[in-house]
Write a protein that holds these residues in place. Structure first.
Motif, PDB file in Angstrom:
ATOM      1  N   ARG A   1       2.880  15.127   8.442  1.00 28.80           N
ATOM      2  CA  ARG A   1       4.175  15.790   8.566  1.00 28.80           C
ATOM      3  C   ARG A   1       4.162  16.899   9.619  1.00 28.80           C
ATOM      4  O   ARG A   1       5.219  17.256  10.151  1.00 28.80           O
ATOM      5  N   HIS A   2       2.987  17.458   9.920  1.00 30.39           N
ATOM      6  CA  HIS A   2       2.914  18.515  10.932  1.00 30.39           C
ATOM      7  C   HIS A   2       2.503  17.979  12.306  1.00 30.39           C
ATOM      8  O   HIS A   2       2.399  18.750  13.262  1.00 30.39           O
ATOM      9  N   TYR A   3       2.264  16.665  12.393  1.00 30.23           N
ATOM     10  CA  TYR A   3       1.824  16.065  13.650  1.00 30.23           C
ATOM     11  C   TYR A   3       2.868  15.115  14.243  1.00 30.23           C
ATOM     12  O   TYR A   3       2.810  14.801  15.430  1.00 30.23           O
ATOM     13  N   ILE A   4       3.785  14.644  13.412  1.00 33.72           N
ATOM     14  CA  ILE A   4       4.792  13.669  13.836  1.00 33.72           C
ATOM     15  C   ILE A   4       6.165  14.172  13.429  1.00 33.72           C
ATOM     16  O   ILE A   4       6.380  14.521  12.257  1.00 33.72           O
TER      17      ILE A   4
ATOM     18  N   TRP B   1      -9.558  -2.886   9.204  1.00 30.99           N
ATOM     19  CA  TRP B   1      -9.320  -2.650   7.785  1.00 30.99           C
ATOM     20  C   TRP B   1     -10.218  -1.521   7.298  1.00 30.99           C
ATOM     21  O   TRP B   1     -11.390  -1.484   7.630  1.00 30.99           O
ATOM     22  N   PRO B   2      -9.707  -0.590   6.484  1.00 32.56           N
ATOM     23  CA  PRO B   2      -8.300  -0.464   6.111  1.00 32.56           C
ATOM     24  C   PRO B   2      -7.501   0.231   7.202  1.00 32.56           C
ATOM     25  O   PRO B   2      -8.055   1.022   7.969  1.00 32.56           O
ATOM     26  N   PRO B   3      -6.211  -0.047   7.322  1.00 36.23           N
ATOM     27  CA  PRO B   3      -5.372   0.673   8.279  1.00 36.23           C
ATOM     28  C   PRO B   3      -5.168   2.113   7.810  1.00 36.23           C
ATOM     29  O   PRO B   3      -5.783   2.556   6.853  1.00 36.23           O
ATOM     30  N   GLY B   4      -4.299   2.801   8.470  1.00 32.10           N
ATOM     31  CA  GLY B   4      -4.011   4.184   8.073  1.00 32.10           C
ATOM     32  C   GLY B   4      -4.659   5.167   9.015  1.00 32.10           C
ATOM     33  O   GLY B   4      -3.981   5.965   9.654  1.00 32.10           O
TER      34      GLY B   4
ATOM     35  N   GLU C   1       9.819   7.082  13.193  1.00 29.86           N
ATOM     36  CA  GLU C   1      10.205   5.728  13.553  1.00 29.86           C
ATOM     37  C   GLU C   1       8.961   4.883  13.863  1.00 29.86           C
ATOM     38  O   GLU C   1       8.009   5.343  14.481  1.00 29.86           O
ATOM     39  N   ASN C   2       8.965   3.624  13.405  1.00 24.87           N
ATOM     40  CA  ASN C   2       7.930   2.642  13.738  1.00 24.87           C
ATOM     41  C   ASN C   2       6.519   3.030  13.288  1.00 24.87           C
ATOM     42  O   ASN C   2       5.532   2.644  13.924  1.00 24.87           O
ATOM     43  N   LEU C   3       6.405   3.735  12.194  1.00 28.21           N
ATOM     44  CA  LEU C   3       5.068   4.070  11.708  1.00 28.21           C
ATOM     45  C   LEU C   3       4.268   2.832  11.307  1.00 28.21           C
ATOM     46  O   LEU C   3       3.038   2.862  11.305  1.00 28.21           O
ATOM     47  N   ALA C   4       4.956   1.738  10.989  1.00 24.16           N
ATOM     48  CA  ALA C   4       4.259   0.493  10.663  1.00 24.16           C
ATOM     49  C   ALA C   4       3.821  -0.262  11.912  1.00 24.16           C
ATOM     50  O   ALA C   4       2.905  -1.085  11.852  1.00 24.16           O
ATOM     51  N   GLN C   5       4.473   0.016  13.047  1.00 23.07           N
ATOM     52  CA  GLN C   5       4.114  -0.586  14.328  1.00 23.07           C
ATOM     53  C   GLN C   5       4.347   0.443  15.438  1.00 23.07           C
ATOM     54  O   GLN C   5       5.304   0.340  16.206  1.00 23.07           O
ATOM     55  N   PRO C   6       3.478   1.421  15.551  1.00 21.79           N
ATOM     56  CA  PRO C   6       3.713   2.507  16.500  1.00 21.79           C
ATOM     57  C   PRO C   6       3.815   2.050  17.954  1.00 21.79           C
ATOM     58  O   PRO C   6       4.394   2.751  18.791  1.00 21.79           O
ATOM     59  N   TRP C   7       3.261   0.908  18.251  1.00 21.76           N
ATOM     60  CA  TRP C   7       3.238   0.364  19.615  1.00 21.76           C
ATOM     61  C   TRP C   7       4.501  -0.414  19.975  1.00 21.76           C
ATOM     62  O   TRP C   7       4.614  -0.940  21.084  1.00 21.76           O
ATOM     63  N   ALA C   8       5.483  -0.492  19.070  1.00 21.37           N
ATOM     64  CA  ALA C   8       6.624  -1.397  19.224  1.00 21.37           C
ATOM     65  C   ALA C   8       7.411  -1.181  20.510  1.00 21.37           C
ATOM     66  O   ALA C   8       7.899  -2.138  21.116  1.00 21.37           O
TER      67      ALA C   8
ATOM     68  N   GLY D   1       0.814  -1.216   0.000  1.00 24.26           N
ATOM     69  CA  GLY D   1       0.000   0.000   0.000  1.00 24.26           C
ATOM     70  C   GLY D   1       0.843   1.259   0.000  1.00 24.26           C
ATOM     71  O   GLY D   1       0.439   2.280   0.548  1.00 24.26           O
ATOM     72  N   TRP D   2       2.019   1.198  -0.658  1.00 24.42           N
ATOM     73  CA  TRP D   2       2.959   2.321  -0.585  1.00 24.42           C
ATOM     74  C   TRP D   2       2.377   3.649  -1.082  1.00 24.42           C
ATOM     75  O   TRP D   2       2.732   4.705  -0.544  1.00 24.42           O
ATOM     76  N   PRO D   3       1.471   3.674  -2.081  1.00 28.15           N
ATOM     77  CA  PRO D   3       0.929   4.990  -2.457  1.00 28.15           C
ATOM     78  C   PRO D   3       0.128   5.628  -1.317  1.00 28.15           C
ATOM     79  O   PRO D   3       0.228   6.835  -1.085  1.00 28.15           O
ATOM     80  N   VAL D   4      -0.640   4.803  -0.611  1.00 28.69           N
ATOM     81  CA  VAL D   4      -1.389   5.313   0.539  1.00 28.69           C
ATOM     82  C   VAL D   4      -0.428   5.746   1.645  1.00 28.69           C
ATOM     83  O   VAL D   4      -0.620   6.778   2.298  1.00 28.69           O
ATOM     84  N   ASN D   5       0.622   4.953   1.848  1.00 26.23           N
ATOM     85  CA  ASN D   5       1.601   5.280   2.890  1.00 26.23           C
ATOM     86  C   ASN D   5       2.303   6.607   2.605  1.00 26.23           C
ATOM     87  O   ASN D   5       2.591   7.382   3.532  1.00 26.23           O
ATOM     88  N   ALA D   6       2.589   6.842   1.341  1.00 23.48           N
ATOM     89  CA  ALA D   6       3.210   8.118   0.985  1.00 23.48           C
ATOM     90  C   ALA D   6       2.283   9.277   1.326  1.00 23.48           C
ATOM     91  O   ALA D   6       2.719  10.318   1.846  1.00 23.48           O
ATOM     92  N   TRP D   7       0.997   9.092   1.059  1.00 26.60           N
ATOM     93  CA  TRP D   7       0.012  10.127   1.393  1.00 26.60           C
ATOM     94  C   TRP D   7      -0.084  10.295   2.903  1.00 26.60           C
ATOM     95  O   TRP D   7      -0.164  11.427   3.408  1.00 26.60           O
ATOM     96  N   LEU D   8      -0.074   9.175   3.654  1.00 31.13           N
ATOM     97  CA  LEU D   8      -0.164   9.252   5.107  1.00 31.13           C
ATOM     98  C   LEU D   8       1.027  10.003   5.693  1.00 31.13           C
ATOM     99  O   LEU D   8       0.883  10.819   6.611  1.00 31.13           O
TER     100      LEU D   8
END
Length: 208
Positions: free
Chosen positions: A165-168, A194-197, A172-179, A153-160
């Motif tokens: 960009r102004h909130y984070i 579903w869907p994530p994001g 690091e760990n955007l795929a698993q923020p709880w890591a 889902g890289w196109p969606v990830n690029a948009w996310l």
């Protein structure tokens, strides 16, 4: 990687006046995170990175006048709005402090901790150590936020990434923020609808 507090202060100062409108699409997830805490009358609840205090009414309804609401935020403009919310509601059991998650201190230990859309806090080992040390053994923890799609889902990830960009400031760990928090908790569970994001929701308990 460390969060950029100076950049965060600048970004959130700009966003503060319009923050509630900009974040309205995540309101349901934030309220579910509060609900997952299972708050009871008389509980002490700590809202980490409380922003404008959106979660305060739901917390206050659950803990009642015998409970205590502890909250902090790095950004004084956001915290000012949160303070106005407290004043309008007439809550006398709320303590608000301005400061970084790595250093803020409260006199009371929490029965429950809320991490609602505070990605930078969740990526800071020092912040997690500081906040969990101020919680009781077995304290309930609830966290929610945005999470990337799988690799395809890289196109969606690029948009996310662009959208956040102004909130984070620490990606690091955007795929698993709880890591970084998960290993510190017992009974950890995470849901990624579903869907994530737009959202994930996770819960656990502070280890004894």
């Amino acid at each position: 990687m460390q969060a950029d507090h100076a950049r965060a202060l600048s970004d959130y100062a700009t966003l503060a006046g319009d923050y509630d409108r900009r974040t309205r699409l995540i309101n349901a997830t934030r309220l579910r995170a509060v609900d997952k805490l299972g708050l009871r009358p008389g509980d002490v609840a700590l809202d980490a990175g409380c922003g404008t205090g959106f979660s305060f009414p739901a917390i206050e309804d659950a803990i009642g006048t015998r409970g205590r609401l502890l909250a902090f935020d790095l950004c004084p403009q956001l915290l000012g709005i949160a303070g106005e919310r407290v004043a309008r509601a007439g809550w006398r059991n709320a303590t608000l402090r301005q400061g970084a998650a790595e250093a803020v201190r409260f006199e009371e230990r929490a029965d429950a901790l809320l991490f609602s859309y505070v990605h930078d806090v969740l990526q800071s080992e020092a912040a997690l150590d500081n906040l969990l040390a101020q919680a009781k053994s077995g304290a309930r923890v609830s966290l929610c936020g945005s999470v990337l799609w799988p690799w395809w889902g890289w196109p969606v990830n690029a948009w996310l990434r662009l959208r956040h960009r102004h909130y984070i400031t620490n990606p690091e760990n955007l795929a698993q923020p709880w890591a970084k928090l998960a290993p510190r908790l017992a009974d950890f569970r995470v849901e990624v609808p579903w869907p994530p994001g737009w959202r994930y929701l996770a819960t656990g308990r502070v280890r004894g």
